[in-house]
Motif scaffolding. Sequence first.
Motif, short mmCIF file in Angstrom:
data_model
loop_
_atom_site.label_atom_id
_atom_site.label_comp_id
_atom_site.label_asym_id
_atom_site.label_seq_id
_atom_site.Cartn_x
_atom_site.Cartn_y
_atom_site.Cartn_z
N SER A 13 47.53 45.39 28.97
CA SER A 13 47.05 45.47 27.59
C SER A 13 47.93 46.45 26.81
O SER A 13 48.10 47.61 27.23
CB SER A 13 45.60 45.95 27.61
OG SER A 13 45.32 46.65 26.42
N LEU A 14 48.45 46.01 25.68
CA LEU A 14 49.35 46.87 24.90
C LEU A 14 48.63 48.15 24.48
O LEU A 14 49.22 49.24 24.51
CB LEU A 14 49.88 46.13 23.67
CG LEU A 14 51.04 46.84 22.97
CD1 LEU A 14 52.33 46.71 23.77
CD2 LEU A 14 51.25 46.33 21.56
N LYS A 33 51.20 38.28 22.99
CA LYS A 33 50.25 37.92 24.06
C LYS A 33 49.54 39.15 24.60
O LYS A 33 48.35 39.10 24.91
CB LYS A 33 51.01 37.28 25.24
CG LYS A 33 51.26 35.80 25.11
CD LYS A 33 51.97 35.33 26.38
CE LYS A 33 52.13 33.85 26.42
NZ LYS A 33 53.02 33.43 27.52
N SER A 34 50.28 40.27 24.74
CA SER A 34 49.67 41.47 25.36
C SER A 34 48.68 42.15 24.41
O SER A 34 47.96 43.05 24.82
CB SER A 34 50.74 42.44 25.86
OG SER A 34 51.42 43.04 24.78
N ASP A 55 58.67 33.10 34.38
CA ASP A 55 57.78 33.78 35.30
C ASP A 55 57.32 35.11 34.71
O ASP A 55 56.14 35.46 34.71
CB ASP A 55 58.59 34.03 36.59
CG ASP A 55 57.70 34.14 37.78
OD1 ASP A 55 56.68 33.44 37.79
OD2 ASP A 55 58.02 34.93 38.69
N SER A 56 58.30 35.84 34.16
CA SER A 56 58.03 37.16 33.61
C SER A 56 57.15 37.06 32.36
O SER A 56 56.28 37.90 32.13
CB SER A 56 59.39 37.80 33.33
OG SER A 56 59.32 38.86 32.51
N LYS A 57 57.31 35.98 31.57
CA LYS A 57 56.55 35.84 30.33
C LYS A 57 55.09 35.44 30.57
O LYS A 57 54.22 35.72 29.76
CB LYS A 57 57.22 34.78 29.43
CG LYS A 57 58.50 35.28 28.75
CD LYS A 57 59.28 34.16 28.13
CE LYS A 57 58.81 33.79 26.75
NZ LYS A 57 59.00 34.82 25.75
N GLN A 58 54.81 34.73 31.66
CA GLN A 58 53.44 34.24 31.90
C GLN A 58 52.55 35.24 32.63
O GLN A 58 51.34 35.13 32.61
CB GLN A 58 53.47 32.93 32.72
CG GLN A 58 53.75 31.67 31.91
CD GLN A 58 52.77 31.40 30.79
OE1 GLN A 58 52.92 31.88 29.68
NE2 GLN A 58 51.73 30.63 31.06
N ARG A 59 53.20 36.25 33.28
CA ARG A 59 52.44 37.15 34.16
C ARG A 59 51.32 37.87 33.41
O ARG A 59 50.24 38.08 33.94
CB ARG A 59 53.42 38.15 34.79
CG ARG A 59 52.87 38.79 36.02
CD ARG A 59 53.96 39.22 36.96
NE ARG A 59 54.72 38.10 37.49
CZ ARG A 59 56.02 38.13 37.77
NH1 ARG A 59 56.71 39.21 37.53
NH2 ARG A 59 56.62 37.08 38.27
#
Length: 381
Positions: A361-362, A219-220, A261-265
Amino acid sequence: MRTGVWLMGARGSVATTSIVGALALRAGLTEPTGCVTELPDLRGPALPAFADLVLGGHDVVVTPLTKRAGALAAARVLPGRLVDALADELADVEAALRPAPTGGTQAERATAVARDLTDFQRRHGLDRVVVVNVTATEPVAAAHPAHHDLAALRAALAGPGAVLPASSLYAYAAFTAGCPYVDFTPSTGARLPALKALADEQGLPYAGHDGKTGETLVKSVLAPMFAMRHLTVRSWSGVNLLGGGDGATLADPAANAAKVDSKQRVLGETLGYVPQGGTRIDFVPELGDFKTAWDLVTFAGFLGTGMRMEFTWHGCDSALAAPLVLDLARLTAAAHAAGRRGPLAELAFFFKDPLDAPTHSLAEQWALLREFVAGLHARAG
Ligand SMILES: NC(=O)c1ccc[n+]([C@@H]2O[C@H](COP(=O)([O-])OP(=O)(O)OC[C@H]3O[C@@H](n4cnc5c(N)ncnc54)[C@H](O)[C@@H]3O)[C@@H](O)[C@H]2O)c1
């Protein structure tokens, strides 16, 4: 730079894989694949060598490390030949593990943890000990007024009852013993104003939260792409299926909520808006440590034309996490040696929910990390 790596949750899958991996690297029995600190851009004199890492830790269970490593080998998470070849080294680490203190007040338990850390440092002649939390994910902690003030926290811990969740009590004990702290989990850990004050008082750095190893890593990379091409993400839904100890913990709705919560942020903070959809985590014991994540993204382009993309991730969670645990221990040790204190935002690259991170952003996180590490190496000469 002899560096202790003290794993909270030392007998879990991530910790056991980190221990076997560190021992295998030290013995030259494996390549550092997955360790980003071994990339040419990051390698250098500021980081402790694998041969300088000494491992120890606490756990609430007493399952022997060799048994945990054997079970991970049977599940194809670790090569069995490494577990056999490292039997003597694993026995040495076993001797350094301590039971997590129970009973008494939280102040007494923190003192016992801090004493174990100080003994470990002295016994092995270590320059410093980095404490890494890889215990089971906790539910979101209940608020307490003492979380905001160090003096109030010290007083409250001496009373009856639980003021801090275990992850935060470990951060408190680590800081009290003069040790930097890394939280690889989504739990509260050092994210409380009173603990920030304690880290400042002791001149210690800390890092977290929640290792970025799978779906959120992808995702990132993808979310900035949609943002940079000015495409509108209408929905992003993910389903994660996993077994293992982490999967069993996340079957509890309270721990699951902390993780989701941590995964959607990353989406809201990268896109500037929150698309429809969410992340679901289902416990499937058969899958063990091998996780499958399916994601469906719908997005709109020029003139509102609707499009979609899907991806499937099949990852071995502990094999992805363990090299990052070693990276974080080496980088946090180097930051401590360089006199850094407070949250290490430059380590955002490693986390789903990074402390004080200027970006999700990674690619931007990678640039920040490279610059940070170059500075550490320049200083170390
Ligand atoms: N594997 C990954 O890719 C990944 C990524 C991000 C975060 N994490 C997080 O890392 C943590 C560890 O994952 P795992 O797969 O090793 O889980 P696990 O269940 O195999 O291991 C957790 C260990 O913590 C111990 N423990 C629980 N409560 C404790 C306490 N209060 N004090 C000391 N020890 C305690 C357990 O006994 C167990 O040995 C989880 O919180 C997980 O969410 C893992």
